[in-house]
Scaffold this active site. Sequence first.
Site, PDB file in Angstrom:
ATOM      1  N   GLU A  42      11.978 -18.106 -46.926  1.00  0.00           N
ATOM      2  CA  GLU A  42      12.947 -17.432 -46.059  1.00  0.00           C
ATOM      3  C   GLU A  42      14.023 -18.460 -45.811  1.00  0.00           C
ATOM      4  O   GLU A  42      13.990 -19.175 -44.831  1.00  0.00           O
ATOM      5  CB  GLU A  42      12.257 -16.989 -44.766  1.00  0.00           C
ATOM      6  CG  GLU A  42      12.972 -15.866 -44.064  1.00  0.00           C
ATOM      7  CD  GLU A  42      14.052 -16.316 -43.128  1.00  0.00           C
ATOM      8  OE1 GLU A  42      15.035 -16.942 -43.593  1.00  0.00           O
ATOM      9  OE2 GLU A  42      13.922 -16.031 -41.938  1.00  0.00           O
ATOM     10  N   GLU A  82      22.557 -21.377 -46.961  1.00  0.00           N
ATOM     11  CA  GLU A  82      21.632 -22.459 -46.609  1.00  0.00           C
ATOM     12  C   GLU A  82      21.013 -23.115 -47.838  1.00  0.00           C
ATOM     13  O   GLU A  82      20.039 -23.845 -47.733  1.00  0.00           O
ATOM     14  CB  GLU A  82      20.542 -21.938 -45.655  1.00  0.00           C
ATOM     15  CG  GLU A  82      21.049 -21.893 -44.222  1.00  0.00           C
ATOM     16  CD  GLU A  82      20.126 -21.194 -43.245  1.00  0.00           C
ATOM     17  OE1 GLU A  82      18.935 -21.018 -43.567  1.00  0.00           O
ATOM     18  OE2 GLU A  82      20.610 -20.807 -42.178  1.00  0.00           O
TER      19      GLU A  82
HETATM   20  N1  SAH Z   1       9.462 -19.678 -42.898  1.00  0.00           N
HETATM   21  C1  SAH Z   1       9.728 -19.674 -41.477  1.00  0.00           C
HETATM   22  C2  SAH Z   1      10.963 -20.463 -41.118  1.00  0.00           C
HETATM   23  C3  SAH Z   1      12.231 -20.075 -41.835  1.00  0.00           C
HETATM   24  S1  SAH Z   1      13.621 -21.032 -41.340  1.00  0.00           S
HETATM   25  C4  SAH Z   1       9.815 -18.256 -40.991  1.00  0.00           C
HETATM   26  O1  SAH Z   1      10.061 -17.377 -41.805  1.00  0.00           O
HETATM   27  O2  SAH Z   1       9.642 -17.990 -39.800  1.00  0.00           O
HETATM   28  C5  SAH Z   1      13.933 -21.993 -42.756  1.00  0.00           C
HETATM   29  C6  SAH Z   1      13.270 -23.372 -42.706  1.00  0.00           C
HETATM   30  O3  SAH Z   1      13.370 -23.924 -43.999  1.00  0.00           O
HETATM   31  C7  SAH Z   1      13.906 -24.370 -41.783  1.00  0.00           C
HETATM   32  O4  SAH Z   1      12.906 -24.890 -40.959  1.00  0.00           O
HETATM   33  C8  SAH Z   1      14.481 -25.459 -42.702  1.00  0.00           C
HETATM   34  O5  SAH Z   1      14.355 -26.749 -42.123  1.00  0.00           O
HETATM   35  C9  SAH Z   1      13.607 -25.330 -43.929  1.00  0.00           C
HETATM   36  N2  SAH Z   1      14.171 -25.653 -45.251  1.00  0.00           N
HETATM   37  C10 SAH Z   1      15.308 -25.147 -45.789  1.00  0.00           C
HETATM   38  N3  SAH Z   1      15.455 -25.543 -47.065  1.00  0.00           N
HETATM   39  C11 SAH Z   1      14.384 -26.298 -47.369  1.00  0.00           C
HETATM   40  C12 SAH Z   1      13.962 -26.984 -48.541  1.00  0.00           C
HETATM   41  N4  SAH Z   1      14.658 -26.910 -49.684  1.00  0.00           N
HETATM   42  N5  SAH Z   1      12.815 -27.700 -48.493  1.00  0.00           N
HETATM   43  C13 SAH Z   1      12.077 -27.737 -47.355  1.00  0.00           C
HETATM   44  N6  SAH Z   1      12.436 -27.108 -46.202  1.00  0.00           N
HETATM   45  C14 SAH Z   1      13.564 -26.393 -46.202  1.00  0.00           C
END
Ligand code: SAH
Length: 692
Positions: free
Chosen positions: A144, A153
């Site tokens: 996500e 993002e």
């Molecule tokens: N999966 C959770 C949070 C989603 S928010 C949910 O659905 O509730 C997205 C998260 O991904 C954030 O915490 C951000 O720090 C992390 N993130 C984004 N890109 C990333 C990457 N390439 N590798 C690791 N973490 C990542």
Amino acid sequence: MKTFCGRANPTTGSMEWLEEGEDYDYHQEIARSRYADMLHDKDRNVKYYQGIRAAVSRVKERGEKAIVLDIGTGTGLLSMMAASAGADFCYAIEVFKPMANAAVKIVEKNGFSDKIKVINKHSTEVTVGPDGDMQCRANILVTELFDTELIGEGALPTYEHAHKYLVQEGCEAVPHRATVYVQLVESKRMWSWKKLFPVHVEAEDGEKILVPPSEMENCPGVPSVCDIQLNQMPLSDFTTLSDVVAMFSVDFSRPVQSASTYYRVQLESVKSGKAQIVLSWWDIDMDPSGMINCTMAPYWVKPTSALQWRDHWMQCVYFLPNEEPVLQGEKLYLTACRDEYSVWYNLQKAREGENKADEEEHKADVRVESPVCRCRAHLLWNRARFGQLNDQNRTRQYVKSLRKVLKTDSVCLCISDGSLLPVLAHYLGAKQPSRIDLYHPHELWQALFKANHLEDKIKIIEVHPELLKSSHLEDKEISVLVGEPFFTTSLLPWHNLYFWYARTAVSTHLASNVTVLPQSASLHMMIVEFQDLWRIRSPCGICEGFDVQTMDDMIKDSLNFRESREAEPHPLWEYPCKSLSDPREVLTFDFTKTVPQHCLSTEGSVKLLRKGKSHGAVLWMEYHLAADVSISTGLMQMSNEKGNCEWNPHCKQAVYFFSSVIESEILSDPTAVTYAINFDTKTGEIAMDFKL
Ligand code: SAH
């Protein structure tokens, strides 16, 4: 570890050095994060859960072990869903350390420690192999990583890398695919966020019109996305010129390419009008069949009853480089160009009797490079500022009050960033108004002044107010000091009180009978119940059966990290609320005098007049331009029976969320909220405390 952070105080203008512990940044990030909002997004959570269950079953049906890769696990939610759905093992990747730590705790508390391994790394750093972070490649990819623009993002490069190195060929992906939708519209309101419209001024000797220079007219603007709660935009504020069409899709279960590319669709205008804006949103299919669909479609596309409120995913407004008149039934080509992180749009007309070869030719002249603002206005003014400058009603208020105070021999100085007030003052007869401005791009003002024959009429003084010298003013005393006030450094409404500090700094240059416009400002406050915004700061507790209280505690901790909780800026026209109390003026600031040494404080109580939940207080500033002319940056109107509020659409208001919510009943004996508000004139900060 401690670090010193230098910053200009937005209210007092003075440079401050603050000692910040290393925790500071991450507390800010957590306190203002979107995690709570995501956990409250029931529609999203339910559909992810359904999609994950379906993907795990498909893998199991093939007789394989289900190995999940969850990139950006946050609280660990999606991994816990996978583990509950029967996945054999989950690798939960999270780059943000405090979140990875929280995920470990949450996973443990929910009893999944043996099934979920949290890895605190960026996904592109993750290794696979017997000694690696992952024993083997995964066959289910769950993520996500989307923002309102879908790819902002970095979802594309992350997927590209994951398919190359971290997952098996033919893996299952949840979501399976995303589709971006567009609709072409005409909207004076939204177009006014990108273009400067001619400014009309009724002067003694007839109407004067300030026109934008051609550089500004033809400027493509900036590529940064304009994301808004489109569901708050009434149908009367735009005209749809096309049907909704799917612009492009990304299949996440196959290798993804992040390199720049473009997509085009053919449209037929359903109405004649001016094509100005592309409205856009996306949906995700959680499974290959498309049965589990989560969409950001706005209300006129989707039945209102099915709308899920969310703030972490909204809708996008894209401005076309130029407005294009279109006729009903006319064939058009809309092109979406994208790089790794952003999208922008172009519109072309199909020529008469077009054939395939012509279409190819069209492709060649698609402008794929990202828009670059050439006029500088789009770098200086954000969309709200454009909207404000285009607000003729607001301009009229300034004109009305300037007309009252200006004389032909007035020496007029304006203190406000990039303000048009000196131009208004000139049109109204002031001889050579000047403006103190530190952040003005020469090219913009030269072009604007040239287009309006104002080159030698308005003087821009590039000094800090404290450094203003008589020579800047040709040894004249200022008889009229004006300000909107507006400063680009302001985040919260009272930061524009910088005008008062600047006024104090230039005191020695003011004539004894100086007129200051606005003469005063006041801070107003009202207790409200939000329709939805409360979710972003409200604890979640249990999410789809998983205990995420650790996250709630962490947010609470970060909110309390600063001694006093702070108010936060939100554009409330996008976030409906109803008033539970009457609006109240709580502090006044007298610009005819200098900033006093002592603090300004007030205490009192407001009665809750309506049934509802007190989520917080809204605060805003009003500026008193002249005896009977005021401008509100907050409440514009209130319908009294229901308490529905109309907010200034070009300003953010301050919202102070209460740490606990009270519910007031029908009130024979009204509940009161007591408040204490203190404006520290030294630091320019407003501290507040509320008791329910
Ligand atoms: N999966 C959770 C949070 C989603 S928010 C949910 O659905 O509730 C997205 C998260 O991904 C954030 O915490 C951000 O720090 C992390 N993130 C984004 N890109 C990333 C990457 N390439 N590798 C690791 N973490 C990542």
